[in-house]
Design a protein around this motif. Structure first.
Motif, short mmCIF file in Angstrom:
data_model
loop_
_atom_site.label_atom_id
_atom_site.label_comp_id
_atom_site.label_asym_id
_atom_site.label_seq_id
_atom_site.Cartn_x
_atom_site.Cartn_y
_atom_site.Cartn_z
N ASP A 1 0.62 13.81 21.78
CA ASP A 1 0.30 12.39 21.54
C ASP A 1 1.29 11.48 22.27
N GLU A 2 0.78 10.67 23.18
CA GLU A 2 1.68 9.88 24.03
C GLU A 2 2.45 8.81 23.26
N GLY A 3 1.77 8.19 22.31
CA GLY A 3 2.44 7.17 21.51
C GLY A 3 3.61 7.74 20.73
N PHE A 4 3.39 8.91 20.12
CA PHE A 4 4.45 9.52 19.34
C PHE A 4 5.61 9.95 20.23
N LEU A 5 5.30 10.55 21.39
CA LEU A 5 6.36 10.97 22.31
C LEU A 5 7.17 9.78 22.80
N ALA A 6 6.46 8.69 23.12
CA ALA A 6 7.16 7.49 23.61
C ALA A 6 8.07 6.93 22.52
N GLY B 1 0.82 -1.20 0.00
CA GLY B 1 0.00 0.00 0.00
C GLY B 1 0.85 1.25 0.00
N MET B 2 0.25 2.37 0.32
CA MET B 2 0.98 3.63 0.36
C MET B 2 0.82 4.27 1.73
N VAL B 3 1.88 4.93 2.19
CA VAL B 3 1.86 5.59 3.49
C VAL B 3 2.27 7.04 3.28
N LEU B 4 1.49 7.98 3.82
CA LEU B 4 1.73 9.40 3.58
C LEU B 4 1.75 10.15 4.89
N LEU B 5 2.70 11.06 5.04
CA LEU B 5 2.79 11.82 6.28
C LEU B 5 3.13 13.27 5.98
N SER B 6 2.46 14.20 6.64
CA SER B 6 2.81 15.62 6.49
C SER B 6 2.78 16.30 7.85
N ASP B 7 3.54 17.38 7.97
CA ASP B 7 3.41 18.23 9.15
C ASP B 7 2.36 19.28 8.83
N ARG C 1 -4.92 9.47 10.59
CA ARG C 1 -4.68 9.79 11.99
C ARG C 1 -4.07 11.16 12.08
N ARG C 2 -4.64 12.01 12.94
CA ARG C 2 -3.99 13.29 13.25
C ARG C 2 -3.23 13.09 14.55
N ILE C 3 -1.93 13.38 14.51
CA ILE C 3 -1.09 13.17 15.69
C ILE C 3 -0.78 14.52 16.29
N MET D 1 4.43 20.03 14.74
CA MET D 1 3.23 19.24 15.02
C MET D 1 2.01 20.16 14.91
N PRO D 2 0.79 19.62 14.81
CA PRO D 2 0.45 18.20 14.66
C PRO D 2 0.80 17.65 13.28
N LEU D 3 0.70 16.31 13.18
CA LEU D 3 1.00 15.62 11.93
C LEU D 3 -0.26 14.97 11.37
N ASP D 4 -0.29 14.81 10.06
CA ASP D 4 -1.37 14.05 9.43
C ASP D 4 -0.77 12.80 8.80
N LEU D 5 -1.30 11.64 9.18
CA LEU D 5 -0.79 10.36 8.67
C LEU D 5 -1.92 9.63 7.96
N ALA D 6 -1.68 9.22 6.73
CA ALA D 6 -2.70 8.47 5.99
C ALA D 6 -2.10 7.19 5.46
N VAL D 7 -2.87 6.11 5.49
CA VAL D 7 -2.44 4.83 4.91
C VAL D 7 -3.50 4.41 3.89
#
Lengths: 241, 241
Positions: A218-223, A12-18, A212-214, A194-200
């Motif tokens: 966001d605790e997961g991202f910080l961890a 598939g495709m994975v896309l990320l932007s700030d 997903r908007r991060i 931040m925040p970030l936009d992530l699309a799959v």
């Protein structure tokens, strides 16, 4: 500045932007840089933008307007184009036209009225395709040899992609890779934020499978970010010269 | 392109440069970009250069010529300046003068006749100092908050430095850090290339304590590079999102 990255993988495709935009360091705002055109199960197109906000906003507005015109004699739009290649052409032509219009009014700072875009999409029965559109409207495409494309502040986050992204990379690992790539960029350039936009987009789904908007807290991202820093420092200590 | 980096640490200074020069992608050569001016136990100055080769060579030639003129009425040179700050001024003035001379003859490609430099040095009884000289001759200095400076293709190699370099970093770890920073840059930009020049100036030694040329086939460097790649991939697999 901006950092956007797109991965074209077997799965598939994975896309990320700030989302940070600035007109000078004292005028910083949050603007979405990821735009989706979708008719589920028929087509999906995601556009990521970098560069002059006036150019990218005007370009997207024109593309959206054209996409809504479903009259029989309307020219092909993102929603009616036969192929994703044709979509890339339409985006490129519109971008070049808007850049030219705006630049012609800006004599002093011609460099300011430029933008580039990533266009990712798939039509039912077609292949997944990922394009990078240059300010002049011409474009290049991701391939198995070069399964990722970047726009904006791309250098800080490239070493990790060079090392881990292959066409056979899973969508889970790919999300991790683009987030770590973004993390390096966030640390090194204040004007990416931040925040970030992530699309799959899963293969053949013809829709955005995950969005997903991060947010900054966001605790997961910080961890993940802290674990990566720690892992780098630990690896660094173990390496011998 | 070029990548040069200098670290100002409690224990000393560490300097690393590549050696690749190109006039177009079909005209690639090896030129030294690290130059030492030394009177052991009295003063040491190391200059690293990036940018137009014609500018950096002419600048260095003028600086060397001036340094050899020990007549009583000669103006201060790198070898006679009272302080390293004054050395930075001399280098900046000479660089700006040469850039101006050469640029005035190049109407088409004014951008081509630019160069920047790192100047690291210590005089007996003085402090260690590290400066970045801009093409216009002005400069900035490394401090405890910002213990490293880079010129040339600096972005790929910055994330690792951001994460591990502190003033209290040992000279051994510092050498590892600059070599890994260079390794990321070599992988991501073809126009930065081996061999490398590495110099270490221990605090108060007022001389280059260690100088090493690292050739492309250097086994230690290759082993370190591979170990680092493997460590990054392993860490990547262990991180969870």
């Amino acid at each position: 500045m901006t950092y956007c990255v797109g991965l074209l993988l077997d799965a598939g495709m994975v896309l990320l932007s700030d989302t940070r935009t600035n007109a000078g360091l004292d005028n910083i705002s949050t603007y979405r840089k990821m735009f989706t055109f979708e008719e589920p199960d028929e087509r999906v197109v995601v556009i990521l933008t970098a560069g002059s906000l006036s150019v990218t906003q005007t370009t997207l507005a024109r593309l959206e307007e054209a996409a809504q015109d479903r009259s029989p004699d309307a020219p092909p739009s993102i929603m009616t184009a036969e192929t994703i290649l044709q979509v890339a052409s339409i985006v490129g032509d519109t971008l070049a036209e808007v850049s030219k219009d705006i630049s012609s009014r800006m004599t002093q700072h011609a460099d300011g009225a430029k933008a580039s875009m990533l266009v990712a999409g798939q039509r039912k029965g077609g292949e997944m395709r990922l394009f990078l559109i240059y300010p002049e409207g011409n474009f290049i495409e991701a391939t198995a040899d070069t399964p990722f494309l970047q726009i904006g502040e791309h250098k800080y986050g490239k070493p990790i992609l060079d090392r881990v992204v292959r066409p056979e990379t899973t969508l889970g690992d790919a999300q991790k890779a683009v987030l770590l790539s973004m993390d390096s960029t966030l640390r090194s350039n204040l004007s990416v934020g931040m925040p970030l936009d992530l699309a799959v987009i899963e293969k053949d789904a013809c829709k955005v499978s995950t969005y997903r908007r991060i947010e900054a807290q966001d605790e997961g991202f910080l961890a993940m970010s802290n674990a990566w820093s720690q892992a780098l420092r630990d690896s660094f200590q173990r390496i011998e010269i």
